[in-house]
Design a protein around this motif. Structure first.
Motif, PDB file in Angstrom:
ATOM      1  N   MET A  45      27.788 -17.383   0.919  1.00 31.12           N
ATOM      2  CA  MET A  45      27.901 -18.836   0.887  1.00 31.12           C
ATOM      3  C   MET A  45      27.394 -19.493   2.163  1.00 31.12           C
ATOM      4  O   MET A  45      27.166 -18.843   3.182  1.00 31.12           O
ATOM      5  CB  MET A  45      29.356 -19.223   0.662  1.00 31.12           C
ATOM      6  N   ALA A  46      27.281 -20.810   2.075  1.00 36.11           N
ATOM      7  CA  ALA A  46      26.581 -21.596   3.093  1.00 36.11           C
ATOM      8  C   ALA A  46      27.057 -21.343   4.515  1.00 36.11           C
ATOM      9  O   ALA A  46      26.265 -20.963   5.381  1.00 36.11           O
ATOM     10  CB  ALA A  46      26.710 -23.079   2.749  1.00 36.11           C
ATOM     11  N   TYR A  47      28.320 -21.515   4.789  1.00 31.62           N
ATOM     12  CA  TYR A  47      28.767 -21.504   6.179  1.00 31.62           C
ATOM     13  C   TYR A  47      29.368 -20.163   6.603  1.00 31.62           C
ATOM     14  O   TYR A  47      29.003 -19.628   7.651  1.00 31.62           O
ATOM     15  CB  TYR A  47      29.733 -22.665   6.431  1.00 31.62           C
ATOM     16  N   ASN A  48      30.264 -19.604   5.813  1.00 30.72           N
ATOM     17  CA  ASN A  48      30.814 -18.297   6.194  1.00 30.72           C
ATOM     18  C   ASN A  48      29.732 -17.235   6.294  1.00 30.72           C
ATOM     19  O   ASN A  48      29.808 -16.334   7.131  1.00 30.72           O
ATOM     20  CB  ASN A  48      31.883 -17.854   5.195  1.00 30.72           C
ATOM     21  N   SER A  49      28.717 -17.331   5.453  1.00 30.02           N
ATOM     22  CA  SER A  49      27.628 -16.351   5.476  1.00 30.02           C
ATOM     23  C   SER A  49      26.509 -16.743   6.445  1.00 30.02           C
ATOM     24  O   SER A  49      25.468 -16.110   6.480  1.00 30.02           O
ATOM     25  CB  SER A  49      27.061 -16.149   4.066  1.00 30.02           C
ATOM     26  N   ARG A  50      26.749 -17.783   7.228  1.00 28.71           N
ATOM     27  CA  ARG A  50      25.860 -18.163   8.344  1.00 28.71           C
ATOM     28  C   ARG A  50      24.478 -18.609   7.890  1.00 28.71           C
ATOM     29  O   ARG A  50      23.490 -18.400   8.584  1.00 28.71           O
ATOM     30  CB  ARG A  50      25.730 -17.008   9.328  1.00 28.71           C
ATOM     31  N   TYR A  51      24.385 -19.257   6.725  1.00 29.04           N
ATOM     32  CA  TYR A  51      23.089 -19.746   6.268  1.00 29.04           C
ATOM     33  C   TYR A  51      22.450 -20.705   7.274  1.00 29.04           C
ATOM     34  O   TYR A  51      21.227 -20.773   7.385  1.00 29.04           O
ATOM     35  CB  TYR A  51      23.240 -20.482   4.933  1.00 29.04           C
ATOM     36  N   SER A  52      23.281 -21.459   7.991  1.00 30.32           N
ATOM     37  CA  SER A  52      22.733 -22.431   8.938  1.00 30.32           C
ATOM     38  C   SER A  52      22.025 -21.759  10.104  1.00 30.32           C
ATOM     39  O   SER A  52      21.284 -22.409  10.843  1.00 30.32           O
ATOM     40  CB  SER A  52      23.842 -23.343   9.477  1.00 30.32           C
ATOM     41  N   GLN A  53      22.247 -20.464  10.283  1.00 31.71           N
ATOM     42  CA  GLN A  53      21.592 -19.714  11.349  1.00 31.71           C
ATOM     43  C   GLN A  53      20.407 -18.886  10.850  1.00 31.71           C
ATOM     44  O   GLN A  53      19.762 -18.194  11.640  1.00 31.71           O
ATOM     45  CB  GLN A  53      22.600 -18.779  12.025  1.00 31.71           C
ATOM     46  N   LEU A  54      20.120 -18.959   9.567  1.00 35.98           N
ATOM     47  CA  LEU A  54      19.103 -18.099   8.968  1.00 35.98           C
ATOM     48  C   LEU A  54      17.883 -18.897   8.516  1.00 35.98           C
ATOM     49  O   LEU A  54      18.007 -20.047   8.089  1.00 35.98           O
ATOM     50  CB  LEU A  54      19.680 -17.360   7.755  1.00 35.98           C
ATOM     51  N   LYS A  55      16.718 -18.269   8.604  1.00 32.91           N
ATOM     52  CA  LYS A  55      15.541 -18.814   7.944  1.00 32.91           C
ATOM     53  C   LYS A  55      15.773 -18.738   6.433  1.00 32.91           C
ATOM     54  O   LYS A  55      16.536 -17.897   5.949  1.00 32.91           O
ATOM     55  CB  LYS A  55      14.299 -17.995   8.308  1.00 32.91           C
ATOM     56  N   HIS A  56      15.105 -19.587   5.688  1.00 30.34           N
ATOM     57  CA  HIS A  56      15.282 -19.566   4.237  1.00 30.34           C
ATOM     58  C   HIS A  56      14.873 -18.219   3.643  1.00 30.34           C
ATOM     59  O   HIS A  56      15.496 -17.740   2.683  1.00 30.34           O
ATOM     60  CB  HIS A  56      14.513 -20.712   3.588  1.00 30.34           C
ATOM     61  N   SER A  57      13.862 -17.600   4.220  1.00 29.05           N
ATOM     62  CA  SER A  57      13.451 -16.278   3.739  1.00 29.05           C
ATOM     63  C   SER A  57      14.543 -15.240   3.997  1.00 29.05           C
ATOM     64  O   SER A  57      14.746 -14.314   3.201  1.00 29.05           O
ATOM     65  CB  SER A  57      12.144 -15.847   4.408  1.00 29.05           C
ATOM     66  N   GLU A  58      15.271 -15.385   5.106  1.00 27.89           N
ATOM     67  CA  GLU A  58      16.367 -14.462   5.412  1.00 27.89           C
ATOM     68  C   GLU A  58      17.532 -14.666   4.453  1.00 27.89           C
ATOM     69  O   GLU A  58      18.219 -13.699   4.087  1.00 27.89           O
ATOM     70  CB  GLU A  58      16.842 -14.660   6.846  1.00 27.89           C
ATOM     71  N   ILE A  59      17.789 -15.915   4.072  1.00 31.17           N
ATOM     72  CA  ILE A  59      18.857 -16.184   3.104  1.00 31.17           C
ATOM     73  C   ILE A  59      18.563 -15.461   1.789  1.00 31.17           C
ATOM     74  O   ILE A  59      19.440 -14.810   1.210  1.00 31.17           O
ATOM     75  CB  ILE A  59      19.010 -17.698   2.867  1.00 31.17           C
TER      76      ILE A  59
END
Length: 314
Positions: free
Chosen positions: A49-63
């Protein structure tokens, strides 16, 4: 429609935390070890998920790479595991659809959609969900967070009118309630049983929603050991107040009252998992992890809670 998913999401849903190695690459070895630990403890519902899984720290390709890794690992452990993955925190409807299609092709059960664009009207939000659902044919979990008004920039909770319209989109199966506001959460729970509502926040807060039909929640202290989440849910269903009180007071309260309330949930969850030996607490800037002195406070609480967990399951 999608009744098996709504039933499958009952109880504790386990969030996925993303660890980083010393070079700040995603530490897939630690992640695999942690997901195996949750599964062995009884977890069968997983949420990237968005915040617990640290999406804000990842490039979209990494997500997308992270999503695929978790889907394939968890489905390999058990094809019946329910796996939810998300789209980027900020992106277009077109890219959300691409993430939904990718999730479907790689075996996920639901795509979690978060809308962080400014809110102007209900139709804007509904059209987004409808287009992703229609073009991907993927079941949707709506990640409901407060909007920023497109008119004056203030933070606002979802209007009741928007909640009422969500069932008109057939692909919407579930909603993760993230307003952490009593009135808004009760509005969300009016969607049950058509839409399964997953409630965020600590278990002691969750208790107030039982009379309103709450049937699902996101794990908190159960991140240490999935047996906690499973025992709590059985106690919830059986009205076993003694077990509920022990979990709330002896397992949950020390961490939330002494750590999360002081340093914030997102900086302490991975610190707790480091203390337990599953991953390092480091994050990518601009989110700074706890320093060594702060971390030692988490270690002290972990040792206390770990002893209580051992006593509880012995």
């Amino acid at each position: 429609m999608y009744e098996h998913l709504k039933q499958g999401l009952e109880g504790c849903v386990y969030t996925v935390f993303t660890p980083f190695d010393e070079q700040e690459n995603i530490d897939y070895e630690s992640l695999e070890r942690y997901l195996n630990h949750l599964y062995i403890g009884g977890a069968r519902k997983f949420y990237v998920m968005a915040y617990n899984s640290r999406y804000s720290q990842l490039k979209h390709s990494e997500i997308m790479e992270l999503n695929e890794f978790c889907i394939k690992l968890l489905k390999r452990l058990d094809p019946e595991n329910i796996v939810v993955v998300g789209d980027p925190i900020h992106c277009s409807t077109k890219e959300s659809t691409e993430f939904a299609v990718h999730a479907k092709e790689t075996g996920a059960d639901l795509i979690s959609l978060i809308v962080r664009e400014k809110y102007f009207n209900d139709e804007q939000i509904l059209d987004h969900f409808a287009e992703v659902g229609r073009n991907s044919n993927m079941p949707i979990l709506v990640h409901e967070m407060p909007f920023l008004s497109g008119y004056d920039g203030t933070q606002m909770h979802w209007p009741h009118s928007l909640f009422r319209k969500l069932p008109s989109i057939p692909e919407i199966v579930a909603l993760k309630e993230d307003a952490k506001d009593f009135e808004t959460t009760c509005l969300a729970l009016e969607l049950e049983p058509r839409i399964r509502v997953v409630i965020a926040g600590r278990k002691s807060t969750l208790m107030q929603y039982k009379p309103f039909g709450a049937m699902s929640y996101l794990n908190g202290i159960s991140m240490l050991d999935a047996r906690i989440g499973e025992e709590f849910w059985q106690a919830w269903k059986n009205n076993d107040q003694n077990t509920i009180d022990f979990i709330l007071n002896q397992l949950e309260a020390p961490f939330f009252d002494q750590c999360a309330s002081k340093y914030g949930w997102h900086r302490t969850n991975k610190a707790l998992l480091q203390a337990a030996g599953y991953m390092h607490r480091r994050d990518r800037m601009p989110l700074k992890h706890l320093n060594d002195t702060e971390y030692q406070e988490v270690v002290t609480v972990h040792n206390q809670v770990a002893k209580s967990i051992q006593d509880f399951f012995s």
